[in-house]
Design a protein around this motif. Structure first.
Motif, short mmCIF file in Angstrom:
data_model
loop_
_atom_site.label_atom_id
_atom_site.label_comp_id
_atom_site.label_asym_id
_atom_site.label_seq_id
_atom_site.Cartn_x
_atom_site.Cartn_y
_atom_site.Cartn_z
N GLU A 12 44.06 54.93 30.74
CA GLU A 12 44.15 53.69 29.96
C GLU A 12 44.96 52.63 30.71
OE1 GLU A 12 45.11 54.27 25.86
OE2 GLU A 12 45.65 52.16 25.57
N ILE A 13 44.32 51.50 30.94
CA ILE A 13 45.05 50.40 31.57
C ILE A 13 46.02 49.87 30.50
CG2 ILE A 13 44.87 48.22 32.86
CD1 ILE A 13 43.30 50.76 33.99
N GLY A 14 47.28 49.73 30.90
CA GLY A 14 48.31 49.38 29.92
C GLY A 14 49.21 50.58 29.67
N ARG A 15 48.65 51.78 29.82
CA ARG A 15 49.46 53.00 29.65
C ARG A 15 49.64 53.70 31.00
NH1 ARG A 15 46.56 57.83 26.76
NH2 ARG A 15 45.72 57.95 28.88
N ASP A 16 48.52 53.91 31.70
CA ASP A 16 48.58 54.66 32.97
C ASP A 16 48.71 53.75 34.19
OD1 ASP A 16 48.25 57.18 31.68
OD2 ASP A 16 46.20 56.58 31.28
N ALA A 17 48.43 52.48 34.01
CA ALA A 17 48.60 51.50 35.10
C ALA A 17 48.54 50.11 34.47
CB ALA A 17 47.49 51.64 36.13
N THR A 18 49.21 49.16 35.10
CA THR A 18 49.06 47.77 34.63
C THR A 18 47.84 47.17 35.32
OG1 THR A 18 50.37 46.85 36.41
CG2 THR A 18 51.59 47.52 34.42
N LEU A 19 47.43 46.02 34.85
CA LEU A 19 46.29 45.35 35.48
C LEU A 19 46.62 45.03 36.94
CD1 LEU A 19 43.46 44.17 35.03
CD2 LEU A 19 44.53 42.05 34.30
N GLN A 20 47.84 44.58 37.16
CA GLN A 20 48.25 44.21 38.52
C GLN A 20 48.23 45.41 39.46
OE1 GLN A 20 48.15 41.12 39.32
NE2 GLN A 20 48.44 41.86 41.43
N GLU A 21 48.67 46.57 38.92
CA GLU A 21 48.65 47.79 39.76
C GLU A 21 47.21 48.13 40.16
OE1 GLU A 21 52.70 49.76 37.90
OE2 GLU A 21 50.75 50.48 37.20
N LEU A 22 46.31 47.99 39.18
CA LEU A 22 44.90 48.29 39.48
C LEU A 22 44.36 47.29 40.51
CD1 LEU A 22 43.22 50.57 38.17
CD2 LEU A 22 41.96 48.76 37.01
N ARG A 23 44.74 46.05 40.33
CA ARG A 23 44.28 45.01 41.25
C ARG A 23 44.73 45.32 42.67
NH1 ARG A 23 42.22 42.52 44.31
NH2 ARG A 23 41.97 40.27 44.60
N SER A 24 45.95 45.86 42.80
CA SER A 24 46.45 46.13 44.16
C SER A 24 45.75 47.34 44.78
CB SER A 24 47.97 46.33 44.14
OG SER A 24 48.27 47.41 43.30
N ARG A 25 45.11 48.18 43.95
CA ARG A 25 44.37 49.33 44.50
C ARG A 25 42.97 48.96 44.99
NH1 ARG A 25 44.79 54.07 39.97
NH2 ARG A 25 47.01 53.84 39.62
N HIS A 26 42.42 47.87 44.41
CA HIS A 26 41.01 47.54 44.67
C HIS A 26 40.85 46.11 45.18
CE1 HIS A 26 39.84 51.29 42.83
NE2 HIS A 26 40.56 51.00 41.76
N ASP A 27 39.71 45.85 45.81
CA ASP A 27 39.46 44.50 46.33
C ASP A 27 39.04 43.55 45.22
OD1 ASP A 27 39.63 44.83 49.40
OD2 ASP A 27 38.54 46.58 48.67
N ALA A 28 38.55 44.11 44.13
CA ALA A 28 38.23 43.29 42.94
C ALA A 28 38.28 44.21 41.73
CB ALA A 28 36.83 42.68 43.06
N VAL A 29 38.53 43.60 40.57
CA VAL A 29 38.60 44.37 39.32
C VAL A 29 37.72 43.68 38.28
CG1 VAL A 29 40.13 44.96 37.38
CG2 VAL A 29 40.90 45.35 39.73
N LEU A 30 36.99 44.49 37.52
CA LEU A 30 36.20 43.94 36.42
C LEU A 30 36.76 44.48 35.10
CD1 LEU A 30 33.66 42.45 35.29
CD2 LEU A 30 32.44 44.63 35.50
N VAL A 31 37.03 43.58 34.17
CA VAL A 31 37.49 43.97 32.83
C VAL A 31 36.26 43.99 31.92
CG1 VAL A 31 39.00 43.35 30.89
CG2 VAL A 31 39.71 42.82 33.26
N ALA A 32 35.92 45.18 31.42
CA ALA A 32 34.75 45.31 30.52
C ALA A 32 35.16 46.22 29.36
CB ALA A 32 33.55 45.88 31.28
N THR A 33 36.20 45.80 28.65
CA THR A 33 36.87 46.69 27.71
C THR A 33 36.35 46.59 26.27
OG1 THR A 33 38.59 45.02 27.60
CG2 THR A 33 39.04 46.93 28.97
#
Ligand code: FAD
Length: 480
Positions: free
Chosen positions: A219-240
Motif C-alpha cells: 500500500e502506497i502511504g503505508r509501505d512507501a510514500t509516493l516520493q519513495e516510489l518515484r525515486s525507484r522508477h523512471d515514471a509512476v502512474l497513479v490508478a488507485t
C-alpha cells in the motif's frame, strides 16, 4: 467465402440463452450462456456496415466493431480477435460488463431504425472467450527490453491496461496494489454473476506471464510514500480508483445492521473466492434470512440487491429517490433484478433509521420530481407528510464514491487535486504537476466505467512512453 452482411432485414436480434431467474437466484454464475459459433456468425451478419459507424464512435475505446463483426460473420475468428484486441486490453471483460445499451448497442443504426441492435457485447465476449480457449491470447512480448522502469499504483482496469501497453513497449513494469489479488473493482466490487472471477484471475496470470512484476499487499502511504516510489522508477502512474463511500447523516444511521455497499460486496466476493471472512460468517455482512433495504440507484446498488437475493434474503427492496427513467444504473440490470424478485421503491428517500441497538426499519418519505436543474435532471423534492416505515434487518448504503485524500495518504502534499479530490492532470499528457507522475482511471474522472479506465490506462501508457523516450534522448545528448 464472404458472408453477406446487412442480414438484419430478415434475421432478428437474439441474445445468447438467458438462464431463468429461478435458477439464477440459486447460484453465482453469469446470467447469459455463451453463443454457439453458428449463432455468433449469424448475429454478426446483421450488422449494416454503416459508412459512419456510430457504435464505434460511441465506444470510449473506438473499437473497430463493424470490422470484427464482418470477420466473425465470415468465420474468420482469429482475425476478429486480432482486430478487437488491438484497441481493447480486456475485450472479454467489456463484452460482459460494459453498459452496451448506453454505448455501442444504444447507438447502433439498426436499433435506431427499429430492428433491434446487433448484440455487440455478446459477440465480443464470444470472440475473446474463443481466443482464450484456442490459445490465441498470448502474453505481450516486447521487441526489445528497455532499462527504464515504470511503477503503477493500482491493479484495477486502468492500471492493468497501462501495464500491458508499457510492457509491450519493453519497459520494466511494476504493478503495486494494496489488495492481495489483481483486478481492483473487477475482483472485489463486481459480483460473479456479472463477471466470473476466473476471467479476472486469468488476466492476472497473463500479466505475470508477460514479465510484469506484481507487488500485492503493498500500500502506497503505508509501505512507501509516493516520493519513495518515484525515486525507484523512471515514471509512476497513479490508478488507485475512488473508495471513500458517500455516507448518509440521518437519525439512527449508526445502528448495527447499516453497512457500506463495498464492504458488503467485498465480503461476498471474498467468500466466493474461498477466503475466510469473519464479518460474513458472523452475519454482519450476510443477507441470509434478512429483510434487506438497499439505498441508491446506480450499478453498485444493483449489485447489492442481486447479491442479497443469492445470499437468501427474505425480501430485498431498493429505495431510490428518482424514478426508473432517471436511474444512473443500467436498465438491463434493473430488469434482471426485477426478474430475480427485487422490489423497487421509486421516488423514496430515507429520513432516518429505527431500532434500539440494531436497525429494524427505514423511515422513508416520498419524493416529487421538481424542475430540472442545470444538469437537466429533475430535482427531488420531499412530499410533506409522506413519511412511512419499511421494515429492515440489513440496510446497505450504495450512495456512490469519492476519492480518498491522496495527498495526505501518500504523504505527497504537492500532488494537486481538484475541488472534488480527484487527481489533477494535464489532459494532453496525463501528467500531474509533479514531473514523472501520471494518473488515470476513476481517480482522475471520479467513479466511472471499466471501459473508460481501460482507455485512460492506454492513453497514460502512450504519454509515459513519450515522456521516457524524450528523457532518454535528453540524457543521450547530455552524455555526448
Ligand atoms: P479500481 O478498479 O478501483 O482499481 C484501483 C486499484 O487501486 C484497486 O485494486 C485498489 O486496491 C488499488 N489501490 C487504491 N489505493 C491504493 C494504494 N494506496 N496503494 C496501492 N494500491 C491502491 N463499470 C462498468 O463498466 N460496468 C459495471 O458493471 C460496473 N459495475 C460496478 C459495480 C460496483 C459495485 C462498482 C463499485 C463499480 C462498478 N463499475 C462498473 C465501475 C468500475 O468498476 C470502475 O469504473 C473501474 O473499476 C475503475 O477502474 P480503476 O482502475 O480506475 O480503479
Amino acid at each position: 467465402m464472404a458472408t453477406k452482411m446487412l442480414q438484419f432485414v430478415k434475421t432478428s436480434g437474439e441474445m445468447p440463452a438467458k438462464r431463468t431467474a429461478e435458477i439464477r437466484r440459486q447460484d453465482w454464475l453469469e446470467v447469459y450462456g455463451p453463443y454457439v459459433r453458428q449463432k455468433a456468425e449469424e448475429q454478426s451478419s446483421r450488422c449494416s456496415q454503416c459508412g459512419v459507424p456510430f457504435c464505434q464512435i460511441h465506444c470510449p475505446l473506438q473499437n473497430n466493431i463493424p470490422d470484427w463483426l464482418k470477420l466473425t460473420a465470415e468465420g474468420r475468428l482469429e482475425e476478429a480477435y486480432e482486430v478487437s484486441s488491438a484497441t481493447n486490453s480486456m475485450p472479454e471483460i467489456c463484452g460482459r460488463i460494459c453498459p452496451q445499451d448506453r454505448l455501442c448497442e444504444g447507438n447502433c443504426v439498426i436499433e435506431q431504425s427499429g430492428h433491434g441492435a446487433v448484440t455487440i457485447g455478446s459477440i465480443e465476449k464470444y470472440i475473446t472467450d474463443t481466443a482464450w480457449a484456442e490459445g490465441w491470447v498470448k502474453p505481450p512480448t516486447p521487441l526489445r527490453e528497455r532499462d527504464q522502469s515504470v511503477g503503477i499504483i493500482g491493479a484495477g482496469p486502468g492500471g492493468i491496461a497501462a501495464a500491458e501497453q508499457l510492457r509491450r513497449l519493453g519497459y520494466q513494469v511494476h504493478l503495486y496494489d494494496r489488495y492481495d489479488r489483481v483486478g481492483g473493482l473487477l475482483i472485489y466490487g463486481i459480483p460473479s454473476f456479472k463477471l466470473e472471477k476466473e476471467i479476472v484471475a486469468r488476466r492476472a496470470q497473463w500479466l505475470a506471464d508477460a514479465g510484469i512484476q506484481l507487488h500485492l499487499n503493498f500500500e502506497i502511504g503505508r509501505d512507501a510514500t509516493l516520493q519513495e516510489l518515484r525515486s525507484r522508477h523512471d515514471a509512476v502512474l497513479v490508478a488507485t480508483g475512488v473508495y471513500k463511500a458517500r455516507d448518509l447523516q440521518a437519525p439512527g444511521s449508526g445502528l448495527k445492521g447499516i453497512v457500506a455497499a463495498l464492504d458488503y460486496l467485498t465480503a461476498s466476493n471474498r467468500t466466493g473466492l474461498g477466503d475466510d471472512v469473519p464479518e460474513f460468517t458472523d452475519g454482519t455482512l450476510n443477507a441470509a434470512g434478512k429483510r434487506v433495504v438497499v439505498i441508491g440507484g446506480g450499478d453498485t446498488a444493483m449489485d447489492c440487491v442481486r447479491t442479497a437475493v443469492r445470499q437468501g434474503a427474505v425480501s430485498v427492496k431498493c429505495l431510490y429517490r428518482r424514478n426508473r427513467a432517471n436511474m444512473p444504473g443500467s436498465q438491463r440490470e434493473v430488469q434482471n433484478a426485477e426478474e430475480e424478485g427485487v422490489e423497487f421503491v421509486w421516488q423514496a428517500a430515507p429520513e432516518g433509521f429505527l431500532g434500539d441497538d440494531a436497525v429494524t426499519g427505514v423511515r422513508a418519505h416520498s419524493i416529487h420530481l421538481g424542475v430540472a436543474d442545470a444538469t437537466g435532471r429533475q430535482s427531488p423534492v420531499v412530499i410533506e407528510g409522506s413519511a412511512h416505515t419499511i421494515e429492515a434487518d440489513l440496510v446497505i448504503k450504495a450512495l456512490g464514491f469519492d476519492p480518498e485524500d491522496l495527498p495526505t495518504l501518500f504523504d505527497a502534499p504537492g500532488l494537486p487535486v481538484t475541488k472534488w479530490g480527484t487527481v489533477k492532470v494535464d489532459h494532453r499528457t496525463m501528467m500531474t504537476a509533479v514531473e514523472g507522475i501520471f494518473a488515470a482511471g476513476d481517480i482522475v474522472r471520479g467513479a466511472s466505467l471499466v471501459v473508460w479506465a481501460i482507455r485512460d490506462g492506454r492513453d497514460a501508457a502512450a504519454a509515459i512512453d513519450s515522456f521516457l523516450v524524450a528523457k532518454a534522448a535528453a540524457l543521450a545528448v547530455a552524455a555526448e
